[in-house]
Scaffold this motif. Structure first.
Motif, PDB file in Angstrom:
ATOM      1  N   ILE A 141       0.875  -1.203  -0.012  1.00 35.78           N
ATOM      2  CA  ILE A 141       0.161  -0.007   0.053  1.00 35.78           C
ATOM      3  C   ILE A 141       0.935   1.231   0.086  1.00 35.78           C
ATOM      4  CG2 ILE A 141      -1.835   1.392   1.339  1.00 35.78           C
ATOM      5  CD1 ILE A 141      -2.660  -1.504   2.398  1.00 35.78           C
TER       6      ILE A 141
ATOM      7  N   PRO B 127      -0.953   2.421  -3.692  1.00 35.07           N
ATOM      8  CA  PRO B 127      -2.133   2.343  -2.847  1.00 35.07           C
ATOM      9  C   PRO B 127      -3.153   1.609  -3.946  1.00 35.07           C
ATOM     10  CG  PRO B 127      -1.475   4.412  -2.313  1.00 35.07           C
ATOM     11  CD  PRO B 127      -0.626   3.999  -3.418  1.00 35.07           C
ATOM     12  N   PRO B 128      -4.008   0.547  -3.310  1.00 38.06           N
ATOM     13  CA  PRO B 128      -4.905  -0.098  -4.307  1.00 38.06           C
ATOM     14  C   PRO B 128      -6.327   0.672  -4.202  1.00 38.06           C
ATOM     15  CG  PRO B 128      -4.909  -1.132  -2.277  1.00 38.06           C
ATOM     16  CD  PRO B 128      -3.818  -0.136  -2.129  1.00 38.06           C
ATOM     17  N   ASP B 129      -7.188   0.308  -5.160  1.00 43.79           N
ATOM     18  CA  ASP B 129      -8.734   0.748  -4.809  1.00 43.79           C
ATOM     19  C   ASP B 129      -9.441  -0.011  -3.962  1.00 43.79           C
ATOM     20  OD1 ASP B 129      -8.433   2.711  -7.177  1.00 43.79           O
ATOM     21  OD2 ASP B 129      -8.075   0.998  -8.144  1.00 43.79           O
ATOM     22  N   LEU B 130      -8.899  -1.055  -3.677  1.00 43.96           N
ATOM     23  CA  LEU B 130      -9.782  -1.986  -2.752  1.00 43.96           C
ATOM     24  C   LEU B 130      -9.010  -2.928  -2.235  1.00 43.96           C
ATOM     25  CD1 LEU B 130     -12.435  -2.960  -1.714  1.00 43.96           C
ATOM     26  CD2 LEU B 130     -12.508  -4.291  -3.642  1.00 43.96           C
ATOM     27  N   ILE B 131      -8.988  -3.258  -0.973  1.00 36.42           N
ATOM     28  CA  ILE B 131      -8.049  -4.257  -0.205  1.00 36.42           C
ATOM     29  C   ILE B 131      -9.214  -5.492   0.104  1.00 36.42           C
ATOM     30  CG2 ILE B 131      -6.794  -4.692   1.811  1.00 36.42           C
ATOM     31  CD1 ILE B 131      -6.320  -1.926   2.381  1.00 36.42           C
TER      32      ILE B 131
ATOM     33  N   LYS C  22      -4.366   6.884   3.100  1.00 33.02           N
ATOM     34  CA  LYS C  22      -4.703   5.372   2.674  1.00 33.02           C
ATOM     35  C   LYS C  22      -5.696   4.603   3.651  1.00 33.02           C
ATOM     36  CE  LYS C  22       0.164   5.264   0.944  1.00 33.02           C
ATOM     37  NZ  LYS C  22       0.832   6.308   1.453  1.00 33.02           N
ATOM     38  N   GLU C  23      -6.001   5.387   4.729  1.00 35.07           N
ATOM     39  CA  GLU C  23      -7.098   4.652   5.443  1.00 35.07           C
ATOM     40  C   GLU C  23      -8.269   4.805   4.968  1.00 35.07           C
ATOM     41  OE1 GLU C  23      -6.747   8.894   6.562  1.00 35.07           O
ATOM     42  OE2 GLU C  23      -5.444   7.428   6.288  1.00 35.07           O
ATOM     43  N   ARG C  24      -8.508   5.578   3.915  1.00 36.99           N
ATOM     44  CA  ARG C  24      -9.803   5.634   3.478  1.00 36.99           C
ATOM     45  C   ARG C  24     -10.009   4.641   2.145  1.00 36.99           C
ATOM     46  NH1 ARG C  24      -7.605  11.313   3.046  1.00 36.99           N
ATOM     47  NH2 ARG C  24      -8.474  12.257   4.785  1.00 36.99           N
ATOM     48  N   ILE C  25      -9.258   3.615   2.000  1.00 37.04           N
ATOM     49  CA  ILE C  25      -9.207   2.551   1.027  1.00 37.04           C
ATOM     50  C   ILE C  25     -10.259   1.650   1.538  1.00 37.04           C
ATOM     51  CG2 ILE C  25      -8.043   0.588  -0.155  1.00 37.04           C
ATOM     52  CD1 ILE C  25      -5.453   2.293   0.474  1.00 37.04           C
TER      53      ILE C  25
ATOM     54  N   ARG D  95     -16.963   2.855  -2.273  1.00 38.50           N
ATOM     55  CA  ARG D  95     -16.057   3.307  -1.578  1.00 38.50           C
ATOM     56  C   ARG D  95     -16.106   3.746  -0.189  1.00 38.50           C
ATOM     57  NH1 ARG D  95     -11.769   3.121  -4.391  1.00 38.50           N
ATOM     58  NH2 ARG D  95     -10.688   4.556  -3.159  1.00 38.50           N
TER      59      ARG D  95
ATOM     60  N   ALA E  45     -15.153   3.932   3.300  1.00 38.30           N
ATOM     61  CA  ALA E  45     -13.783   3.439   4.052  1.00 38.30           C
ATOM     62  C   ALA E  45     -13.967   2.944   5.456  1.00 38.30           C
ATOM     63  CB  ALA E  45     -13.097   4.722   4.434  1.00 38.30           C
TER      64      ALA E  45
END
Length: 137
Positions: free
Chosen positions: A41, A45-49, A74-77, A121, A123
């Motif tokens: 990440i 950073p990915p669009d989804l984990i 990145k916590e918004r992924i 999306r 988070a």
């Protein structure tokens, strides 16, 4: 399409996930534990984990909590929890993610949840410290 990060220590799960999601047109990266996931990440950073709960070294809930501590955007992924853990819904509540799928999973349900998570999306909103502790029970 989207860049997805699969974080799961079980190659019998992560390898088919990678194949399924790649066939759907997504770019997929695989990490074998939470530390590898955080490293990935940090680079891109990915669009989804897509995150397992029970892993060695750094569990899924601990990884989610660490993302919040970074406070770098990145916590918004969005996170899709994919696990066979008995307390899956409880851990999803602690992490604060609406995207949850139990193992073994139905491929159509997986693809529908991935599509939904990428569209909405939402988070995660982990509960402080409690999210990490829940995974240990």
């Amino acid at each position: 399409m989207a860049k997805l990060l699969v974080v799961d220590d079980d190659e019998d799960i992560s390898a088919p996930l990678e194949q399924i999601l790649t066939a759907e047109g997504h770019g997929v990266e695989v990490a074998g534990n939470g530390y590898e996931g955080l490293s990935s990440i940090a680079v891109r950073p990915p669009d989804l984990i897509i995150l397992d709960i029970e892993m060695p070294r750094l569990t899924g809930p601990q990884m989610a909590y660490d993302l919040v501590l970074l406070d770098s955007g990145k916590e918004r992924i969005p996170i899709l929890l994919l696990s066979g853990a008995a307390n899956l819904k409880q851990v999803a509540g602690a992490i604060g993610t609406p995207y949850v799928l139990a193992k073994p999973f139905d491929v159509d349900r997986l693809l529908a949840l991935v599509k939904l998570a990428l569209k909405e999306r939402i988070a995660p909103t982990p509960a402080p410290a409690k999210g990490a502790d829940e995974s240990q029970s």
